[in-house]
Write an enzyme that holds these catalytic residues in place. Structure first.
Site, short mmCIF file in Angstrom:
data_model
loop_
_atom_site.label_atom_id
_atom_site.label_comp_id
_atom_site.label_asym_id
_atom_site.label_seq_id
_atom_site.Cartn_x
_atom_site.Cartn_y
_atom_site.Cartn_z
N TYR A 1 69.82 57.34 10.22
CA TYR A 1 68.38 57.22 10.95
C TYR A 1 67.38 56.86 9.98
CZ TYR A 1 63.70 58.85 12.47
OH TYR A 1 62.58 58.84 12.65
N SER B 1 59.25 53.89 13.17
CA SER B 1 59.64 54.57 14.57
C SER B 1 59.78 53.48 15.83
CB SER B 1 58.50 55.63 15.18
OG SER B 1 58.74 56.65 14.29
N LYS C 1 62.88 53.19 17.27
CA LYS C 1 63.21 54.06 18.34
C LYS C 1 63.71 53.49 19.53
CE LYS C 1 60.98 57.75 15.96
NZ LYS C 1 60.01 58.84 15.89
N VAL D 1 55.18 54.60 11.33
CA VAL D 1 54.14 54.98 10.40
C VAL D 1 53.95 54.15 9.22
CG1 VAL D 1 54.28 57.48 10.49
CG2 VAL D 1 56.11 56.28 9.39
N TYR E 1 53.58 59.33 21.25
CA TYR E 1 53.43 60.59 20.97
C TYR E 1 52.28 61.46 21.84
CZ TYR E 1 55.81 58.34 16.99
OH TYR E 1 56.52 57.66 16.22
N1 GLN Z 1 60.98 57.44 9.24
C1 GLN Z 1 59.62 57.94 9.82
C2 GLN Z 1 59.84 59.56 10.12
O1 GLN Z 1 61.22 59.74 10.29
C3 GLN Z 1 59.53 57.35 11.23
C4 GLN Z 1 58.16 58.09 11.79
C5 GLN Z 1 57.17 57.12 12.44
O2 GLN Z 1 57.34 56.06 12.19
N2 GLN Z 1 56.31 57.84 13.43
O3 GLN Z 1 59.30 60.33 9.91
#
Ligand code: GLN
Length: 440
Positions: free
Chosen positions: A191, A64, A67, A261, A243
């Site tokens: 993605y 993420s 993003k 993550v 988040y």
């Molecule tokens: N690729 C992960 C997902 O879409 C990314 C989520 C994250 O890093 N919080 O669930």
């Protein structure tokens, strides 16, 4: 001399090392297999200096943390209006993978949660891009932020894609609301490739430093995205990057940040540094446990909270005095430091209060910077005074006001001495001439 910053980073790493709470992400099987003991931290300054400690050259997937950077690309490629029409900027207060959209519009609440990021991925490049060309643009853009060519981890990508049911569900929902206009499966595939880009802690610090440096990569010098885009991205990171822990983060750490993550965590301190940490065990929000502790330490040890109010700058008006007497008396306002709105306001008051003479010199010799609003305020004040028949001199040897406007309002000199002596001794006339010149 032993290097101070790396020593500090080593010491802070030691302090958090013993914390083995949390667990690597379990819902992507390949991430669950990561070595949980990995630990690294890096600072990259906006001048391109990198300081690190621990595993800063170990690669892991960006997840993420991609993003905010891909959001920056979409804003640059499609413009603010078309991106905002599809993805909002409100904190959701929910988990990153919550299947939730804005009630009336069907828009994802923000680009940091998965629903928003999946939509943002589809907005990179032109609308007619093939999915593979879009992925290439995304990886190219991430590489420009890192200033080195990045690649994806095929094993992690395949592992995530095989379990991407929630993301696929979200994409189909977005498609049913008309927010996604392309094939839902292809967008989630793109993605997921975006999330599987391999980076090191060092890369992430440089990427964050590019945001801290108004979009210019400090190593390559490339302006990766325009400045207004960076402001938008940092604002959204500040309010939504962590988040459902975003509020805690904003109050306790106060640095625009984004977690992933795989255990990465970045923060960008505008005008100063990019920070990155890596440690795979996550808390219940999906944020790296030791990464969060590191940032809490940095924020408090080094006063990095954005809402820490800087020590009030020394007074902008250093002195106010008059030289000479009679019609040639010259009032001198000596200014200093960096001037913003509040500083300019105090100068305007000093001009009002001290302006007893017909001639005034604003001495900027000790001013190192002046922002746009302060410059406009001072020039407006000098313009009004010259219209009232006063003579104003700007002593500006370093040109901190490079273009004092449309001429005629001011006489620019290099020293106060010049304002007092010939050829400016008859400055009233000289100034008069210039004003008349304006009218010609
Ligand atoms: N690729 C992960 C997902 O879409 C990314 C989520 C994250 O890093 N919080 O669930």
């Amino acid at each position: 001399m032993r290097p101070i910053i790396p020593d500090y980073l080593i010491e802070v790493l030691k302090d958090v090392e013993s914390d083995t709470s949390g667990a690597p992400a379990g819902y992507i099987p390949e991430l669950a297999a990561a070595d949980p003991e990995r630990l690294g931290v890096a600072f990259a300054t906006i001048e391109g200096e990198v300081y690190g400690a621990g595993d800063i050259d170990t690669e892991f997937t960006i997840q993420s943390i991609s993003k905010p950077f891909v959001y920056a690309m979409a804003l640059s490629d499609r413009g603010f209006d078309s991106v905002l029409a599809r993805v909002g900027v409100e904190p959701s207060g929910e988990a990153f993978n919550q299947i939730s959209l804005e009630r009336d519009t069907g828009r994802p609440l923000n680009p940091m949660i998965n629903a928003g990021a999946i939509t943002v991925h589809s907005l990179v490049g032109t609308a007619d891009l093939e999915p593979s060309a879009r992925v290439a643009r995304v990886i190219g853009g991430l590489s420009a932020f890192a200033s080195r060519p990045l690649a994806t981890d095929e094993t992690v990508r395949a592992s995530e894609m095989a379990h991407a049911h929630r993301n696929l569900a979200m994409a189909h929902m977005l498609r049913s609301h008309g927010i996604l206009t392309e094939d839902a499966h292809a967008v989630v595939d793109g993605y997921t490739r975006q999330c599987s880009v391999l980076v090191t802690t060092r890369d992430l610090a440089i990427m964050a430093a590019t945001l801290a440096n108004r979009g210019t990569n400090p190593l390559s010098g490339e302006q990766v995205v325009p400045e207004p885009v960076v402001r938008q991205v940092l604002s959204v990171m500040f309010s939504c990057g962590m988040y459902d822990a975003a509020g805690d983060w904003a109050t306790q750490v106060g640095i625009p940040a984004k977690s992933g993550v795989a255990g990465g965590l970045i923060g960008a301190l505008p005008g100063q540094i990019g920070i990155a940490a890596f440690s795979p065990r996550l808390d219940r929000h999906g944020n790296s446990v030791r990464g969060v502790s590191l940032f809490e330490r940095f924020s408090s040890d080094m006063g990095m909270h954005l809402m820490d109010i800087p020590t009030i700058a020394r007074a902008v008006v250093r002195s106010s005095h008059t030289i000479g007497s009679g019609p040639h008396a010259l009032q001198i306002l000596e200014l200093q430091g960096g001037i913003g709105f509040a500083g300019a306001e105090s100068v305007l008051r000093a001009m009002d209060a001290s302006f007893l003479e017909n001639r005034l010199a604003l001495d900027l010799t000790r001013v190192h910077s002046i922002d746009d609003v302060a410059r406009r305020m001072l020039l407006e004040a000098t313009s009004r005074l010259t219209l009232d028949g006063h003579d104003i001199y700007l002593v500006d040897p370093e040109s901190v006001i490079p273009d004092p406007g449309d001429g005629g309002r001011l006489t620019e000199v290099d020293t106060v001495h010049q304002a007092m002596n010939p050829p400016y001794a008859t400055a009233q006339h000289g100034s008069q001439r210039r004003r008349e010149g304006l009218g010609q």
